[in-house]
Motif scaffolding. Structure first.
Motif, PDB file in Angstrom:
ATOM      1  N   ALA A  22      31.838  43.084  51.755  1.00 46.61           N
ATOM      2  CA  ALA A  22      32.608  44.306  51.502  1.00 46.61           C
ATOM      3  C   ALA A  22      31.624  45.463  51.401  1.00 46.61           C
ATOM      4  O   ALA A  22      30.516  45.296  50.870  1.00 46.61           O
ATOM      5  CB  ALA A  22      33.406  44.172  50.203  1.00 46.61           C
ATOM      6  N   ALA A  23      32.010  46.603  51.936  1.00 48.26           N
ATOM      7  CA  ALA A  23      31.162  47.804  51.855  1.00 48.26           C
ATOM      8  C   ALA A  23      32.040  48.963  51.404  1.00 48.26           C
ATOM      9  O   ALA A  23      33.222  49.050  51.757  1.00 48.26           O
ATOM     10  CB  ALA A  23      30.561  48.123  53.225  1.00 48.26           C
ATOM     11  N   GLN A  24      31.439  49.829  50.600  1.00 47.61           N
ATOM     12  CA  GLN A  24      32.178  50.981  50.061  1.00 47.61           C
ATOM     13  C   GLN A  24      31.323  52.224  50.205  1.00 47.61           C
ATOM     14  O   GLN A  24      30.109  52.165  50.033  1.00 47.61           O
ATOM     15  CB  GLN A  24      32.410  50.733  48.569  1.00 47.61           C
ATOM     16  CG  GLN A  24      33.737  51.192  48.084  1.00 47.61           C
ATOM     17  CD  GLN A  24      33.993  50.683  46.681  1.00 47.61           C
ATOM     18  OE1 GLN A  24      33.321  49.778  46.194  1.00 47.61           O
ATOM     19  NE2 GLN A  24      34.963  51.284  46.046  1.00 47.61           N
ATOM     20  N   GLY A  25      31.940  53.326  50.552  1.00 48.08           N
ATOM     21  CA  GLY A  25      31.152  54.562  50.680  1.00 48.08           C
ATOM     22  C   GLY A  25      32.014  55.644  51.269  1.00 48.08           C
ATOM     23  O   GLY A  25      33.225  55.690  51.002  1.00 48.08           O
ATOM     24  N   ARG A  26      31.412  56.489  52.093  1.00 48.85           N
ATOM     25  CA  ARG A  26      32.226  57.526  52.736  1.00 48.85           C
ATOM     26  C   ARG A  26      31.813  57.666  54.187  1.00 48.85           C
ATOM     27  O   ARG A  26      30.681  57.357  54.559  1.00 48.85           O
ATOM     28  CB  ARG A  26      32.151  58.847  51.991  1.00 48.85           C
ATOM     29  CG  ARG A  26      30.909  59.661  52.082  1.00 48.85           C
ATOM     30  CD  ARG A  26      31.099  60.897  51.161  1.00 48.85           C
ATOM     31  NE  ARG A  26      30.162  61.972  51.403  1.00 48.85           N
ATOM     32  CZ  ARG A  26      28.943  62.066  50.882  1.00 48.85           C
ATOM     33  NH1 ARG A  26      28.520  61.106  50.088  1.00 48.85           N
ATOM     34  NH2 ARG A  26      28.163  63.079  51.154  1.00 48.85           N
ATOM     35  N   VAL A  27      32.775  58.086  54.997  1.00 49.96           N
ATOM     36  CA  VAL A  27      32.552  58.210  56.433  1.00 49.96           C
ATOM     37  C   VAL A  27      32.903  59.643  56.830  1.00 49.96           C
ATOM     38  O   VAL A  27      33.920  60.192  56.383  1.00 49.96           O
ATOM     39  CB  VAL A  27      33.370  57.166  57.226  1.00 49.96           C
ATOM     40  CG1 VAL A  27      34.847  57.231  56.927  1.00 49.96           C
ATOM     41  CG2 VAL A  27      33.121  57.303  58.723  1.00 49.96           C
ATOM     42  N   ASN A  28      31.997  60.244  57.616  1.00 45.53           N
ATOM     43  CA  ASN A  28      32.253  61.602  58.105  1.00 45.53           C
ATOM     44  C   ASN A  28      32.354  61.540  59.618  1.00 45.53           C
ATOM     45  O   ASN A  28      31.482  61.005  60.282  1.00 45.53           O
ATOM     46  CB  ASN A  28      31.091  62.522  57.698  1.00 45.53           C
ATOM     47  CG  ASN A  28      31.250  63.941  58.276  1.00 45.53           C
ATOM     48  OD1 ASN A  28      30.648  64.298  59.275  1.00 45.53           O
ATOM     49  ND2 ASN A  28      32.098  64.715  57.637  1.00 45.53           N
ATOM     50  N   ILE A  29      33.477  62.066  60.154  1.00 47.77           N
ATOM     51  CA  ILE A  29      33.702  62.026  61.603  1.00 47.77           C
ATOM     52  C   ILE A  29      33.655  63.464  62.100  1.00 47.77           C
ATOM     53  O   ILE A  29      34.472  64.295  61.702  1.00 47.77           O
ATOM     54  CB  ILE A  29      35.065  61.388  61.924  1.00 47.77           C
ATOM     55  CG1 ILE A  29      35.158  60.000  61.274  1.00 47.77           C
ATOM     56  CG2 ILE A  29      35.302  61.307  63.420  1.00 47.77           C
ATOM     57  CD1 ILE A  29      36.559  59.431  61.235  1.00 47.77           C
TER      58      ILE A  29
END
Lengths: 183, 162
Positions: free
Chosen positions: B14-21
């Protein structure tokens, strides 16, 4: 009753400054905590600053919204969209009556606070229900249920109401070198 | 040295964080939570307020995608192509099929890829993983295509929660 009490509180609030703690409780009840600072000038102007888990600002002058991500040095400028209608900032800083955007119910008192529940009339709203908990002097707690069984609890503290506020803070000047996207 | 390609996530991660597109005239950031197991990936995308905006579930059989399901608000859409489904419903473009590997800084072993000095190219994307704090998993993954740059900032790796 509670609804008119909270409506009076909101319409009697010209400006507000507070610290906030935000807890997001997921279904497998892991909790994510963030905190920061909120200031608003009714109608429509607000500045929602997250310090933890990472610095981020959401600012509106009532006409447009700036989303500033400090780590990415990125500024996104969006028109004030309907999507904001069901957000705490829009509820606190919005100028229209709560009934315009929500069906409202009185709830029994809990944790020493009086409560109302807002159910967005707009069906694609990001939250299914929003509860506001307030004491006789201040609005203290917001609880927002999303459509996935998660609840966001926002606790307001060190609330300063109706004091002079510099309205320049609701107009964001992107630091030079920022990646600016106007949508 | 060439890292041995990772096996499918047998025990799951599992991975958690933030994604910017970031595209030419649009930028979106969402907090994400990615739970991968051999049969399925579940990607949740949330706003700063913590509410889940959309949850994409991708089912696998024998390592092939067999089904994708996207819940947003109270509605659920089903299709066989997860990326098209995500883009069509939320407007967000994410190479989710590849991300199952790329998030861990590895190419999908079943697809052709070319390795650069500190990145690799696969399925039309350039993937650069960095910030390997404990040496095994990256905490920053940049995915770029000529019209799009996706930046994934991971703040927590863990085993898939049951």
């Amino acid at each position: 009753d509670n609804v008119s009490k909270i409506q009076q509180y909101l319409s009697g609030t010209m400006s507000l400054n507070a610290r906030f703690t935000q807890e997001v409780i997921s279904k497998n009840n892991k909790t994510q905590t963030s905190n920061g600072q909120l200031s608003l000038l009714r109608p429509g102007k607000f500045r929602w600053t997250y310090e933890k888990p990472y610095p981020q600002e959401i600012i509106s002058d009532g006409k447009q919204v700036w989303l500033y991500d400090a780590d990415l040095a990125q500024v996104t400028i969006k028109p004030v969209s309907k999507a904001l209608e069901a957000s705490p900032a829009a509820i606190l800083a919005g100028d229209n009556k709560l009934e315009t955007n929500f069906n409202i119910k009185n709830l029994p008192s809990r944790a020493g606070l009086d409560w109302i529940e807002l159910i967005p009339k707009q069906n694609d709203s990001s939250f299914a229900r929003i509860r506001i908990g307030f004491s006789d002097s201040n609005l203290n707690l917001l609880e927002l249920d999303d459509h996935f069984g998660q609840t966001t609890k926002i606790q307001l503290k060190q609330i300063i109401r109706n004091q002079a506020i510099d309205s320049k803070q609701f107009n964001f000047i992107p630091p030079n070198g920022s990646d600016i996207i106007r949508e | 040295c060439v890292q041995a390609p990772l096996k499918p996530p047998s025990e799951g991660f599992a991975a958690q964080g933030r994604v910017n597109i970031r595209s030419q005239n649009q930028a979106n950031t969402a907090a994400f939570h990615w739970v991968a197991s051999p049969q399925q990936d579940v990607l949740s995308l949330s706003s700063p307020l913590g509410n889940i905006l959309a949850q994409l579930t991708i089912q696998y059989q024998g390592g092939e995608i067999v089904n994708a399901q996207l819940q947003h608000g109270e509605t659920i859409d089903i299709a066989d192509q997860p990326e098209a489904l995500l883009a069509q419903v939320t407007g967000l473009v994410l190479p989710v099929a590849g991300m199952r590997w790329w998030l861990r800084g590895q190419p999908d072993p079943k697809q052709p890829f070319t390795r650069g000095s500190n990145d690799f190219e696969q399925s039309g994307w350039m993937i650069r993983a960095s910030d390997y704090r404990d040496g095994k998993l990256p905490y920053r993954v940049e995915l770029s295509r000529e019209d799009l740059r996706v930046l994934v900032l991971i703040n927590e790796w863990s085993h898939a929660t049951p």
